[in-house]
Write an enzyme that holds these catalytic residues in place. Structure first.
Site, PDB file in Angstrom:
ATOM      1  N   TYR A  91     -14.440  -2.649  10.582  1.00 21.90           N
ATOM      2  CA  TYR A  91     -13.092  -2.058  10.633  1.00 21.90           C
ATOM      3  C   TYR A  91     -12.419  -2.415  11.959  1.00 21.90           C
ATOM      4  O   TYR A  91     -11.274  -2.881  11.983  1.00 21.90           O
ATOM      5  CB  TYR A  91     -13.147  -0.537  10.443  1.00 21.90           C
ATOM      6  N   GLY A  96       0.825  -1.214   0.000  1.00 15.34           N
ATOM      7  CA  GLY A  96       0.000   0.000   0.000  1.00 15.34           C
ATOM      8  C   GLY A  96       0.855   1.257   0.000  1.00 15.34           C
ATOM      9  O   GLY A  96       0.599   2.209   0.751  1.00 15.34           O
ATOM     10  N   ALA A  97       1.835   1.287  -0.888  1.00 17.35           N
ATOM     11  CA  ALA A  97       2.838   2.359  -0.814  1.00 17.35           C
ATOM     12  C   ALA A  97       2.349   3.698  -1.353  1.00 17.35           C
ATOM     13  O   ALA A  97       3.028   4.707  -1.180  1.00 17.35           O
ATOM     14  CB  ALA A  97       4.103   1.929  -1.546  1.00 17.35           C
ATOM     15  N   THR A  98       1.171   3.733  -1.986  1.00 18.11           N
ATOM     16  CA  THR A  98       0.728   5.025  -2.523  1.00 18.11           C
ATOM     17  C   THR A  98       0.052   5.892  -1.459  1.00 18.11           C
ATOM     18  O   THR A  98      -0.139   7.083  -1.673  1.00 18.11           O
ATOM     19  CB  THR A  98      -0.252   4.842  -3.714  1.00 18.11           C
ATOM     20  N   ARG A 143      -1.487  -0.547  -6.387  1.00 16.65           N
ATOM     21  CA  ARG A 143      -2.459  -0.935  -7.411  1.00 16.65           C
ATOM     22  C   ARG A 143      -2.283  -0.067  -8.643  1.00 16.65           C
ATOM     23  O   ARG A 143      -2.451  -0.515  -9.756  1.00 16.65           O
ATOM     24  CB  ARG A 143      -3.888  -0.748  -6.872  1.00 16.65           C
ATOM     25  N   PHE A 163      -7.181   8.821   5.179  1.00 17.57           N
ATOM     26  CA  PHE A 163      -7.954   7.730   5.792  1.00 17.57           C
ATOM     27  C   PHE A 163      -9.451   8.085   5.882  1.00 17.57           C
ATOM     28  O   PHE A 163     -10.317   7.300   5.477  1.00 17.57           O
ATOM     29  CB  PHE A 163      -7.374   7.448   7.188  1.00 17.57           C
TER      30      PHE A 163
HETATM   31  C1  8X3 Z   1      -7.573   4.676  12.605  1.00 17.26           C
HETATM   32  C2  8X3 Z   1      -7.897   5.073  13.983  1.00 17.26           C
HETATM   33  O1  8X3 Z   1      -9.723   5.623  15.668  1.00 17.26           O
HETATM   34  O2  8X3 Z   1     -10.148   6.199  13.360  1.00 17.26           O
HETATM   35  O3  8X3 Z   1      -7.285   3.333  12.516  1.00 17.26           O
HETATM   36  O4  8X3 Z   1     -10.236   3.926  14.045  1.00 17.26           O
HETATM   37  S1  8X3 Z   1      -9.569   5.194  14.247  1.00 17.26           S
END
Ligand code: 8X3
Length: 260
Positions: free
Chosen positions: A157, A17-19, A42, A194
């Site tokens: 998750y 996942g280097a990008t 990818r 993220f």
């Molecule tokens: C990311 C941290 O707290 O948003 O893995 O799940 S959290």
């Protein structure tokens, strides 16, 4: 920027996942001590800006980590000078969606499980035998505080990251006596794309996650990975939970129904 030589220098580092921002920060951190890099992506064209900043040998693997056959073939076909992987950083992973479980998109669940867990386990399983044979190596898995602290909308998750943490600890149990190290890094809030990915491009919602506070950065996480990876060979960091100073666990929720 070049840093002084550490106690232990992994010669060949594979980063999945280097990008993403984590992957790029890890690549830069290990390039600074002269490690050779294998980077998976990818869409390798997205690696171009990163590659322009690296002055170490880099081997790019164009693959989706979820595609087992492609991963197996790519690892089997590594050029001789990249074959003996010293450090595997299982970084590829994502969160998708934050609606309650009963409203979640099941395709999202599948992608998270396939990427965060299945692919991570398969790549580890492919790289480990060589490490054990050579009597040295290190697997660093990027988990999350979400693996320890559940929260609303976290469902798969959180569970996928609990898998990563428990898988890491179980690997450690198997690998004693082999010279191979295993570390699980569990970051809390880190400002990267993220949240933009989790909220599927909703920039306003993503920005709110990091508003008016001081999150960790990808470079902070890279520093903890680097620390664990460059300790002397006898020293294993099993788990490392890291958070911004401004973050902490919350209280348990209670639903109350007022008596009418
Ligand atoms: C990311 C941290 O707290 O948003 O893995 O799940 S959290």
């Amino acid at each position: 920027m070049n840093h002084p030589a550490p106690a232990h220098r992994p010669n060949i580092v594979l980063i999945t996942g280097a990008t993403g921002e984590f992957g790029a920060a890890f690549a830069r951190r290990f390039a600074a001590i002269g490690s050779k890099l294998i980077l998976t992506a990818r869409k390798p064209e997205k690696l171009r800006p990163l590659l322009d900043t690296l002055d170490v040998p880099v081997h790019v693997l164009e693959l989706d980590v979820r595609d087992r056959k492609t991963v197996e073939a790519a690892l089997a076909a590594l050029p001789a000078e990249f074959k003996d992987i010293d450090l595997l950083i299982n970084n590829a992973g994502l969160a998708l969606g934050a609606e309650p479980a009963h409203k979640a998109n099941l395709d999202d669940w599948e992608v998270m499980i396939d990427t965060n867990d299945k692919a991570l386990a398969i790549i580890t399983g492919l790289v480990l035998p060589g490490m054990v044979e050579r009597g040295r190596g290190h697997v660093i898995n990027i988990s999350s505080i979400a693996g320890s602290y559940p929260y609303p909308g976290g469902h798969v998750y959180c569970a996928s990251k609990a898998f990563v943490t428990q898988f890491s600890l179980a690997l450690k149990a198997d690998l004693i006596g082999t010279g191979v190290r295993v570390t699980c890094i569990e970051p809390g809030m880190v400002e990267t794309s993220f949240s933009l990915v989790r909220f599927k491009g909703d920039a306003e919602r993503a920005a709110k996650v990091y508003a008016d506070t001081v999150p960790l950065t990808a470079e902070d996480v890279a520093e903890s990975v680097y620390w664990a990876a460059t300790l002397p060979a006898h020293f294993n960091v099993n788990r490392l939970e890291i958070m911004p100073t401004t973050q902490g666990p919350g209280v348990l929720a209670v639903h109350r129904t007022p008596k009418s």
